[in-house]
Scaffold this motif. Structure first.
Motif, PDB file in Angstrom:
ATOM      1  N   LEU A   1       1.634   9.447  -5.670  1.00  0.00           N
ATOM      2  CA  LEU A   1       2.013  10.823  -5.317  1.00  0.00           C
ATOM      3  C   LEU A   1       3.102  11.358  -6.240  1.00  0.00           C
ATOM      4  O   LEU A   1       3.072  12.525  -6.638  1.00  0.00           O
ATOM      5  CB  LEU A   1       2.466  10.892  -3.865  1.00  0.00           C
ATOM      6  CG  LEU A   1       1.362  10.736  -2.818  1.00  0.00           C
ATOM      7  CD1 LEU A   1       1.960  10.709  -1.426  1.00  0.00           C
ATOM      8  CD2 LEU A   1       0.347  11.846  -2.951  1.00  0.00           C
ATOM      9  N   LEU A   2       4.073  10.540  -6.575  1.00  0.00           N
ATOM     10  CA  LEU A   2       5.123  10.967  -7.492  1.00  0.00           C
ATOM     11  C   LEU A   2       4.576  11.229  -8.893  1.00  0.00           C
ATOM     12  O   LEU A   2       4.980  12.172  -9.565  1.00  0.00           O
ATOM     13  CB  LEU A   2       6.248   9.932  -7.544  1.00  0.00           C
ATOM     14  CG  LEU A   2       7.129   9.846  -6.303  1.00  0.00           C
ATOM     15  CD1 LEU A   2       8.112   8.686  -6.419  1.00  0.00           C
ATOM     16  CD2 LEU A   2       7.877  11.153  -6.108  1.00  0.00           C
ATOM     17  N   ALA A   3       3.652  10.402  -9.336  1.00  0.00           N
ATOM     18  CA  ALA A   3       3.044  10.599 -10.649  1.00  0.00           C
ATOM     19  C   ALA A   3       2.214  11.882 -10.665  1.00  0.00           C
ATOM     20  O   ALA A   3       2.192  12.603 -11.669  1.00  0.00           O
ATOM     21  CB  ALA A   3       2.188   9.400 -11.022  1.00  0.00           C
ATOM     22  N   ALA A   4       1.536  12.185  -9.575  1.00  0.00           N
ATOM     23  CA  ALA A   4       0.733  13.405  -9.503  1.00  0.00           C
ATOM     24  C   ALA A   4       1.618  14.644  -9.447  1.00  0.00           C
ATOM     25  O   ALA A   4       1.271  15.693  -9.966  1.00  0.00           O
ATOM     26  CB  ALA A   4      -0.183  13.347  -8.288  1.00  0.00           C
TER      27      ALA A   4
ATOM     28  N   ASP B   1       0.823  -1.200   0.000  1.00  0.00           N
ATOM     29  CA  ASP B   1       0.000   0.000   0.000  1.00  0.00           C
ATOM     30  C   ASP B   1       0.865   1.261   0.000  1.00  0.00           C
ATOM     31  O   ASP B   1       0.549   2.244  -0.665  1.00  0.00           O
ATOM     32  CB  ASP B   1      -0.920   0.016   1.213  1.00  0.00           C
ATOM     33  CG  ASP B   1      -1.962  -1.093   1.156  1.00  0.00           C
ATOM     34  OD1 ASP B   1      -2.304  -1.504   0.024  1.00  0.00           O
ATOM     35  OD2 ASP B   1      -2.403  -1.543   2.226  1.00  0.00           O
ATOM     36  N   THR B   2       1.951   1.244   0.739  1.00  0.00           N
ATOM     37  CA  THR B   2       2.855   2.388   0.803  1.00  0.00           C
ATOM     38  C   THR B   2       3.538   2.620  -0.538  1.00  0.00           C
ATOM     39  O   THR B   2       3.684   3.762  -0.978  1.00  0.00           O
ATOM     40  CB  THR B   2       3.911   2.162   1.896  1.00  0.00           C
ATOM     41  OG1 THR B   2       3.263   1.821   3.115  1.00  0.00           O
ATOM     42  CG2 THR B   2       4.740   3.394   2.098  1.00  0.00           C
ATOM     43  N   VAL B   3       3.943   1.557  -1.198  1.00  0.00           N
ATOM     44  CA  VAL B   3       4.610   1.690  -2.491  1.00  0.00           C
ATOM     45  C   VAL B   3       3.640   2.238  -3.527  1.00  0.00           C
ATOM     46  O   VAL B   3       3.987   3.131  -4.322  1.00  0.00           O
ATOM     47  CB  VAL B   3       5.196   0.328  -2.929  1.00  0.00           C
ATOM     48  CG1 VAL B   3       5.730   0.408  -4.345  1.00  0.00           C
ATOM     49  CG2 VAL B   3       6.268  -0.110  -1.964  1.00  0.00           C
ATOM     50  N   ASP B   4       2.428   1.749  -3.520  1.00  0.00           N
ATOM     51  CA  ASP B   4       1.429   2.244  -4.477  1.00  0.00           C
ATOM     52  C   ASP B   4       1.085   3.713  -4.217  1.00  0.00           C
ATOM     53  O   ASP B   4       0.931   4.507  -5.148  1.00  0.00           O
ATOM     54  CB  ASP B   4       0.162   1.392  -4.398  1.00  0.00           C
ATOM     55  CG  ASP B   4       0.372  -0.011  -4.935  1.00  0.00           C
ATOM     56  OD1 ASP B   4       1.338  -0.202  -5.723  1.00  0.00           O
ATOM     57  OD2 ASP B   4      -0.417  -0.915  -4.571  1.00  0.00           O
TER      58      ASP B   4
END
Length: 78
Positions: free
Chosen positions: A11-14, A3-6
């Protein structure tokens, strides 16, 4: 842990897909500064000199040339 990785990946993609934020800020800042400079340039032609007309030699006391006060040079475009 998945869940943390996803969440971090989302967040990085946003964060990468911000759009024209920096460009819009620059355009807005330049337009505001340009508008202020344009206003200063246009309004400086309308300022008046309260010390009198230097060309007549008698200041703002008036003269015999032209209209009231003899000041025809400053009001030539009016």
């Amino acid at each position: 842990m998945p869940d943390t990785v996803d969440t971090a990946a989302a967040l990085l993609a946003a964060a990468v897909q911000q759009g024209p934020g920096d460009t819009l800020r620059i355009v807005l800042l330049v337009s505001i500064v340009g508008g202020a400079l344009l206003a200063w340039f246009l309004l400086r032609g309308y300022r008046t000199d309260d010390s009198g007309d230097a060309g007549t030699g008698d200041g703002a006391a008036g003269g015999t040339e032209g209209g009231p006060g003899g000041n025809t040079d400053r009001d030539a475009s009016a």
